[in-house]
Structures are given as structure tokens and as C-alpha cells.
Scaffold this motif. Sequence first.
Motif, mmCIF file in Angstrom:
data_model
loop_
_atom_site.group_PDB
_atom_site.id
_atom_site.type_symbol
_atom_site.label_atom_id
_atom_site.label_comp_id
_atom_site.label_asym_id
_atom_site.label_seq_id
_atom_site.Cartn_x
_atom_site.Cartn_y
_atom_site.Cartn_z
ATOM 1 N N TRP A 137 0.445 -0.924 -0.089
ATOM 2 C CA TRP A 137 -0.370 -2.236 0.043
ATOM 3 C C TRP A 137 -1.994 -2.097 0.336
ATOM 4 O O TRP A 137 -2.333 -1.131 0.658
ATOM 5 C CB TRP A 137 0.331 -2.947 1.157
ATOM 6 C CG TRP A 137 1.748 -3.503 1.155
ATOM 7 C CD1 TRP A 137 2.913 -2.875 0.872
ATOM 8 C CD2 TRP A 137 1.875 -4.924 1.179
ATOM 9 N NE1 TRP A 137 3.969 -3.775 0.672
ATOM 10 C CE2 TRP A 137 3.121 -4.765 0.884
ATOM 11 C CE3 TRP A 137 1.349 -6.083 1.510
ATOM 12 C CZ2 TRP A 137 4.049 -5.942 0.966
ATOM 13 C CZ3 TRP A 137 1.913 -7.283 1.489
ATOM 14 C CH2 TRP A 137 3.390 -7.329 0.921
ATOM 15 N N ARG A 157 -2.940 -7.165 -0.814
ATOM 16 C CA ARG A 157 -2.169 -7.189 -1.856
ATOM 17 C C ARG A 157 -1.016 -6.341 -1.780
ATOM 18 O O ARG A 157 -1.088 -5.303 -1.230
ATOM 19 C CB ARG A 157 -3.018 -6.922 -3.050
ATOM 20 C CG ARG A 157 -3.895 -7.864 -3.472
ATOM 21 C CD ARG A 157 -4.912 -7.333 -4.708
ATOM 22 N NE ARG A 157 -5.985 -8.442 -4.930
ATOM 23 C CZ ARG A 157 -5.904 -9.417 -5.724
ATOM 24 N NH1 ARG A 157 -4.665 -9.657 -6.125
ATOM 25 N NH2 ARG A 157 -6.992 -10.159 -5.905
ATOM 26 N N ASP A 158 0.078 -6.498 -2.292
ATOM 27 C CA ASP A 158 1.189 -5.792 -2.458
ATOM 28 C C ASP A 158 1.044 -4.798 -3.237
ATOM 29 O O ASP A 158 0.202 -4.556 -3.999
ATOM 30 C CB ASP A 158 2.451 -6.373 -2.644
ATOM 31 C CG ASP A 158 2.578 -7.106 -4.128
ATOM 32 O OD1 ASP A 158 1.830 -6.650 -4.890
ATOM 33 O OD2 ASP A 158 3.397 -7.857 -4.424
ATOM 34 N N LEU A 167 4.630 -0.763 4.264
ATOM 35 C CA LEU A 167 3.344 -1.181 3.476
ATOM 36 C C LEU A 167 2.749 -0.139 2.680
ATOM 37 O O LEU A 167 1.689 -0.204 2.200
ATOM 38 C CB LEU A 167 2.386 -1.474 4.583
ATOM 39 C CG LEU A 167 2.766 -2.770 5.456
ATOM 40 C CD1 LEU A 167 1.815 -3.138 6.603
ATOM 41 C CD2 LEU A 167 2.940 -3.942 4.756
#
Length: 158
Positions: free
Chosen positions: A72, A135-136, A69
Motif C-alpha cells: 500500500w 492506494r492499495d 498493508l
Amino acid sequence: MRFFPLALSAAALAVAIVPVAPAQAAALPVIQITKIYYNSPGSPDNGANVSLNGEWAQLKNTTRKAINLRGWTLRDKTKAADHVYMFGAFTLGAGKTVTVRTGKGKDTATTRHWGRAGGTFAYIWNQTSDAGFVRDPLGKLVDSCSYNSSRVAWVDCR
């Protein structure tokens, strides 16, 4: 030619009895907001760390693989830059959940901390209506969850 109408009828009957699959359900996002606890116990208060950490969002890895992550983000609908939590070095295991708490604390494999302090202005999630967005690293929206109620303290986003 005599068997053509019979063959056509048999083909029509076969099509008629083939089960029709229902429209495929929308696929789960790879990282899903599962719950937002937006009205921490005892709030409104003076924004003590225990109350800030009583406000949180849970994210779940819905895949069968661990997801890194790093980069992210989790945020609410406020445009303020300090309402964005960005993951650093953190991998969420397959099927695992992480809780992102608003206040300060020790980060673990299951809990991350936004690190906010400073009284009542430190809260992220509004007590009556707001939305969470994941959101990525490229900024693509992966999942969102909104709520509009002051009758309960949390929303189940699944």
C-alpha cells in the motif's frame, strides 16, 4: 368490485406512511486518512529529524478485520518518486490507527517512518496546500484528503 377503490385507497395510504430511508451515506474507505499534520512545530527550520517527525499523516483501518498493508502507498500530490511511502510487512489491526512520520525512527505497531533526511527539502507535506492519497497494492485509490490553509498546522480528514 365494490371494494376495489377501498383496497386501492388502503394500499396508497400504506405506501404514504412507510418511512422513507435517507440516501445511504457513503461507505468509509477500508483505510482512511484521518489527519495530516503538515506544519510541524518550529518549521520552517533546518529540517532536523525532530521537526521532520513533527510532520505526519494518520491512517485508520475502518473495518473489523486486520489489513495487511504490504504494498500500500501513501503520497502527496507531488509526482516525485521520493514522495511515496510504501508499506513493507505491516498489518494494521481492526479499528487501529498508524501514524506515518516523515523523518527517521524506530517503526512500531502504531508508528512508521518515511526515513527522510536532508534539511528543508526533506519535508513531504506543503505548509499551505497539498493532498494525501492512499492506494492499495494494485494502485487503486482508496482515500484522499486535501487542504488549503496556512492558518492551522493540520487537517482533520474524517
